[in-house]
Design a protein around this motif. Structure first.
Motif, short mmCIF file in Angstrom:
data_model
loop_
_atom_site.label_atom_id
_atom_site.label_comp_id
_atom_site.label_asym_id
_atom_site.label_seq_id
_atom_site.Cartn_x
_atom_site.Cartn_y
_atom_site.Cartn_z
N GLY A 14 0.83 -1.20 0.00
CA GLY A 14 0.00 0.00 0.00
C GLY A 14 0.86 1.24 0.00
N ASP A 15 0.53 2.17 0.90
CA ASP A 15 1.28 3.43 0.95
C ASP A 15 2.54 3.33 1.80
OD1 ASP A 15 0.04 3.21 3.39
OD2 ASP A 15 -0.71 5.26 3.43
N LYS A 16 2.89 2.12 2.25
CA LYS A 16 4.10 1.93 3.05
C LYS A 16 5.33 1.61 2.20
CE LYS A 16 1.73 0.27 7.14
NZ LYS A 16 1.61 -0.83 8.09
N GLY A 17 5.19 1.66 0.88
CA GLY A 17 6.32 1.36 0.02
C GLY A 17 6.29 2.16 -1.26
N CYS A 18 7.45 2.33 -1.87
CA CYS A 18 7.53 3.03 -3.14
C CYS A 18 8.78 2.59 -3.90
CB CYS A 18 7.51 4.54 -2.95
SG CYS A 18 8.92 5.17 -2.04
N VAL A 19 8.79 2.89 -5.20
CA VAL A 19 9.93 2.58 -6.06
C VAL A 19 10.41 3.89 -6.66
CG1 VAL A 19 10.73 1.29 -8.08
CG2 VAL A 19 8.97 0.30 -6.60
N VAL A 20 11.72 4.12 -6.57
CA VAL A 20 12.33 5.35 -7.07
C VAL A 20 13.46 4.98 -8.03
CG1 VAL A 20 13.68 7.38 -6.41
CG2 VAL A 20 11.84 6.59 -4.95
N VAL A 21 13.55 5.70 -9.14
CA VAL A 21 14.69 5.54 -10.03
C VAL A 21 15.74 6.56 -9.59
CG1 VAL A 21 15.52 5.66 -12.40
CG2 VAL A 21 13.26 4.71 -11.94
N TRP A 22 16.92 6.05 -9.25
CA TRP A 22 18.02 6.91 -8.82
C TRP A 22 19.29 6.45 -9.52
CZ3 TRP A 22 22.81 6.47 -6.73
CH2 TRP A 22 23.39 7.63 -6.22
N SER A 23 19.90 7.33 -10.30
CA SER A 23 21.13 6.94 -10.99
C SER A 23 22.27 7.93 -10.71
CB SER A 23 20.89 6.81 -12.49
OG SER A 23 20.46 8.04 -13.03
N GLY A 24 22.09 8.79 -9.75
CA GLY A 24 23.16 9.71 -9.41
C GLY A 24 22.62 10.91 -8.66
N PRO A 25 23.51 11.83 -8.31
CA PRO A 25 23.11 13.00 -7.52
C PRO A 25 22.00 13.84 -8.16
CG PRO A 25 25.49 12.80 -7.54
CD PRO A 25 24.96 11.77 -8.49
#
Length: 164
Positions: free
Chosen positions: A132-143
């Motif tokens: 539910g709202d306790k998780g998420c996915v983020v794309v991070w490839s650098g600063p």
């Protein structure tokens, strides 16, 4: 000189023997992906330290599918951080996430999945379905993606205050 036929007969009856126990063998990932994953973990760790210099960061050194790579503790509240590396910019479906999501669903913990590249839409749907709202996915490839990572973690931390 040792007679190898005799020692094979004595210890292995002529069968080829496994030298490495099953649990210590590589898990089917190529060495290129493993090197990418190690480097990416170090980069994410540096980003977490840069974004939250007073936070405590705990690393899980043991490879397991049901525990996150990092526990980030900020202002007394913890968020699990799982890193995922794709060697190509395709779609990330999150097929390796269910054991971790099952455990976190039972524990009630928050999770940020940090992906190095690709389209995370199917994985976002999977995380939303299970946590539910306790998780998420983020794309991070650098600063240049620090704001996205910072926003995702802070949103989960704010949510923890509201739910308690």
């Amino acid at each position: 000189m040792i007679d190898t036929k005799f020692t094979r007969w004595l210890f292995g009856h002529g069968r080829p023997r496994r030298r490495t126990p099953e649990r210590f063998r590589p898990r089917g990932t190529s060495s290129k992906v493993s090197r990418l994953a190690d480097r990416y973990d170090a980069e994410v760790d540096a980003a977490l330290q840069r974004l939250w210099p007073k936070a405590r960061i705990y690393h899980d050194r043991e490879f397991t599918r049901d525990r996150a790579d990092f526990l980030l503790v900020i202002r007394g509240r913890g968020v699990m951080v799982e890193t995922k590396v794709k060697s190509d910019p395709g779609v990330f479906r999150g097929s390796t996430l269910p054991p971790l999501l099952d455990r976190l669903q039972r524990d009630g913990r928050r999770l940020v999945v940090v992906l190095n590249q690709g389209d995370p839409t199917p994985a976002r749907e999977l995380v939303a379905e299970m946590l539910g709202d306790k998780g998420c996915v983020v794309v991070w490839s650098g600063p240049h993606h620090d704001a996205d990572l910072h926003g995702a973690v802070e949103a989960l931390l704010r949510q923890m205050v509201r739910h308690q």
